[in-house]
Design a protein around this motif. Sequence first.
Motif, short mmCIF file in Angstrom:
data_model
loop_
_atom_site.label_atom_id
_atom_site.label_comp_id
_atom_site.label_asym_id
_atom_site.label_seq_id
_atom_site.Cartn_x
_atom_site.Cartn_y
_atom_site.Cartn_z
N CYS A 91 29.29 36.70 33.99
CA CYS A 91 29.24 37.37 35.30
C CYS A 91 27.95 37.01 36.05
CB CYS A 91 29.32 38.89 35.11
SG CYS A 91 30.96 39.40 34.57
N MET A 127 28.38 33.61 37.41
CA MET A 127 29.39 33.57 38.47
C MET A 127 28.80 34.01 39.81
SD MET A 127 32.90 35.03 36.75
CE MET A 127 33.92 34.93 38.22
N HIS A 130 37.38 32.08 27.65
CA HIS A 130 37.15 31.28 28.87
C HIS A 130 37.48 29.83 28.55
CE1 HIS A 130 35.08 30.36 32.69
NE2 HIS A 130 34.76 29.24 32.08
N GLY A 143 36.78 38.43 39.10
CA GLY A 143 36.61 37.77 37.80
C GLY A 143 35.80 38.64 36.85
N CYS A 144 34.69 39.17 37.34
CA CYS A 144 33.81 39.96 36.47
C CYS A 144 34.51 41.24 36.00
CB CYS A 144 32.52 40.31 37.21
SG CYS A 144 31.47 38.87 37.44
N GLN A 176 37.64 41.78 35.53
CA GLN A 176 38.63 41.48 34.51
C GLN A 176 37.98 41.02 33.21
OE1 GLN A 176 42.02 42.14 34.68
NE2 GLN A 176 41.82 41.70 32.50
N ASN A 224 40.22 39.39 28.32
CA ASN A 224 40.36 37.96 28.59
C ASN A 224 40.90 37.29 27.34
OD1 ASN A 224 40.26 35.47 29.75
ND2 ASN A 224 38.09 35.14 29.35
N GLY A 268 40.91 28.35 41.69
CA GLY A 268 40.03 29.31 41.02
C GLY A 268 38.63 29.33 41.61
N HIS A 313 36.60 28.19 38.98
CA HIS A 313 37.07 28.61 37.65
C HIS A 313 38.25 27.71 37.25
CE1 HIS A 313 37.82 31.60 34.43
NE2 HIS A 313 39.07 31.24 34.60
N VAL A 327 41.83 36.76 33.22
CA VAL A 327 40.68 36.49 34.09
C VAL A 327 41.01 35.38 35.09
CG1 VAL A 327 38.29 35.68 34.15
CG2 VAL A 327 39.00 37.31 32.39
N SER A 328 41.58 34.29 34.59
CA SER A 328 41.96 33.19 35.48
C SER A 328 42.87 33.70 36.59
CB SER A 328 42.68 32.08 34.71
OG SER A 328 41.81 31.48 33.78
N ILE A 345 41.18 35.86 39.20
CA ILE A 345 40.44 35.01 40.12
C ILE A 345 41.40 34.30 41.09
CG2 ILE A 345 39.11 32.84 40.17
CD1 ILE A 345 37.56 33.92 37.71
#
Lengths: 487, 487
Positions: A67, A70, A284, B66-67, B69, B74, B281, B284, B315-316, B319
Amino acid sequence: MAQNLFISIILLKIWPSCTLFFKSDPLKIDEASGQYMYDEKGQAYLDCINNVCHVGHCHPTVVEAGCKQMHKLNTNSRFLHDNLVMLAQRLVETMPPSLCMVYFVNSGSEANDLALRLARHHTKGSEIITLERAYHGHVLSLIDLSTYKLNHITDGMHTKPDFVHIAECPDTYRGKYRDTDYPMKQLADLYVGSVNDIIGKIHAADKQVSCFIAESMQSCGGQILYPEGYLSKVFKSVRAAGAVNIADEVQVGFGRVGTHMWSFDAQGCLPDIVTIGKPMGNGHPIAAVVTTREIAASFSACGIEYFNTYGGNPVSCAIGLAVLDVIKNDKLMENALKVGKVMDAKLNELKSSHQLVGDVRGVGMFWGLDLVKDRTSREPATDEAAYVVKRAKENHVLLSRDGPHDNVIKFKAPMCFSVENAETLVEKLDLIFTEIAEGKMPQHSECKVANGKTYRRGAAPEWPKDLSLVLTQEKQTKVEKKNTRFN
Amino acid sequence: MAQNLFISIILLKIWPSCTLFFKSDPLKIDEASGQYMYDEKGQAYLDCINNVCHVGHCHPTVVEAGCKQMHKLNTNSRFLHDNLVMLAQRLVETMPPSLCMVYFVNSGSEANDLALRLARHHTKGSEIITLERAYHGHVLSLIDLSTYKLNHITDGMHTKPDFVHIAECPDTYRGKYRDTDYPMKQLADLYVGSVNDIIGKIHAADKQVSCFIAESMQSCGGQILYPEGYLSKVFKSVRAAGAVNIADEVQVGFGRVGTHMWSFDAQGCLPDIVTIGKPMGNGHPIAAVVTTREIAASFSACGIEYFNTYGGNPVSCAIGLAVLDVIKNDKLMENALKVGKVMDAKLNELKSSHQLVGDVRGVGMFWGLDLVKDRTSREPATDEAAYVVKRAKENHVLLSRDGPHDNVIKFKAPMCFSVENAETLVEKLDLIFTEIAEGKMPQHSECKVANGKTYRRGAAPEWPKDLSLVLTQEKQTKVEKKNTRFN
């Protein structure tokens, strides 16, 4: 409620070839933490199968690192960035000194594909040696050499290319050469012989081997640990043939074996190319190829530059660095060793008390239970394995099964899995195995067989619903609603 | 300071085949926001090239999604999750109705590789038609059909397979058929003829076409917009041959053209398979394949299930959803239209005043300037293009160049690029073009030529450093230090 229904309908439309766990009654997981996953009702499940969320679901150190980065920068890899350099340096430090060149990519598939390219340009060889039951990824070049997938393609539109050569899977329990027929010492040599034979045939055809590629322990193939000395002897033969060895650590690396960061290291082997992935980003998408200076130089000299849009981006690398930190700071390799010892003892106790358990094999946080209908014939207990996975889920324990007969119960939990968790798992297995021994498993027709193989999970028999759990009952209701509304 | 030095040294060791922008004097970017990137000294650069961080670097909506989630879940894609379903649904809503099936993957390369698999299993054809200069990805199956890469491989270890057929690139300025020789109306037909000829030859050899694959506008090939009607006529021919059309929107999709979400749509075309990626993304790793129900059914029927570990993870998808929200809420397509009009006018003004500018082509946030030494011969001004990119960087404007002669200045900025930014860019270009016209560009030897092609960026001539900028001076010092210390 409406949402779950919505999902069921849409999934049928949107993603027909996707492999869900528990396909007939899929889980909707909303949250996860450590070794636990939580469904939409907040009910906890013990996760024994997630080798991606390696250091524990949503580990705060990893989440924080991702995070933070990001918010600052997440661009493609056209610019210098400390994270990329630091992660490359940290990875290289975990490897033997000769493995000092790093390429960052997004997935194990991208890593293995790049590894094949490196091998080809370095050796100028065209032929690839792979293992029976191998799975190295989902792109065309890797399906080519993954019989785990290739053997199931029925439309004839993807067959093994001539340049791919398949060596016997060194499974001493269920492979061509078994522990019942040969002393363990001899088994390694017999399986090495399969690779040597292939090398001989390739040379006789006046062709050159490019590489041998194998997981350091075979995962999808049925949680296979190779006989002692096998891998190093194969590596020696392959190198003598002028080819390179690719160790696929995508599923089994990052300390899972407990004693070493990499499984090839635990076996005293030195590969020329190592591919790493899944656990690397704790969920990820990040993966990498690590190789020697000489191989990287050959690749550079081939005329084109390698570029991967997202590979090694600052966020991916921040996350990769955090995962390495957590493995060290949370002492996860030590934990894998400790839990591995308990698993070894407890699973072998299960084997003593249940004829269903034909073989127990594993190390650290990587275990397989080969279930059999009969210990002498070793006939795979495929239906029983399906039942075990289903009943475990109903008991809030997530397991999966794999291997060519789908009869091997797989354990590959997040690395924070505890000794208490291991004890819970074994207790549940004991109960389910007892149910089976007492004839409580519902009878049903055999799995259909296509091309001499049992069907994959998707076609597993549908077990009657267990209505004792609120969750299951709830889902049953939803299915009925769906029928009412949409038929 | 030590860190930058450290990076230079390590990069030489770690990543020898990586393509950095400004390789001879790489930028170390620490932060980015919107259309601006900031180096380690906090100096801002106007980003005119980042088609990955599509809605603006570190857009708060995307970062937040994103953060949020990442803190919750994830995992891999073995479980149901709302995000996956919602993103699939949202993507499908942007496509023509027949394109309703979605597969999530991690990169454009994975998407295009999967598209080839879908086409093969659906059509049962083996032959692939691609365009000259194409670039579709970095995995083996895609290098096969990307002459942008393939033509530069000099060690003979990766050559075009027989099943790949290369049609003329429909570049009306520099291609086989040019706007100087034919009326524009005829050009489309001439280039379609190249595809038809290939289909004829494939059929004559008693083989079957699997697919035609092309970017809807060619990006790496030199920012090529196809002549009107070209793409839809090719699609018609290909479909008549029993094959499918793959529209690669990885670089050019997600509203970049301004009028439409997808460039194929702007050209009135209906593909059978669409691949999407980079912008999806905002940095991402996420990409997807969208196709028809029939093609997905053929793939399902081939016998194996498709599984992608990270593809479509929560997460993907969170985003991906945020990116779609921002495109809509920030009115980024409207912005692309507005900026596109200004670029059109201003770049054509540049062309009027500078003989160096041979051709201006583009739409929305996608533009190319084809630089020439002579407008009649159209001899590519490769060195001048290198100088433009270098001088722009010194003026804190990030541009790149591409095309078979590396003489096309590329513009593919984040979609939040403003009219004022466009004016700044054109002012800077005007100044640099004037420098060149006034003979202020340093003289040097010609680029080396290998295989009849100019070398790629990596081998571009090293321009003398401009010491007027503190930043550059600083780096110069570091290079000297490096030499003192390590030689």
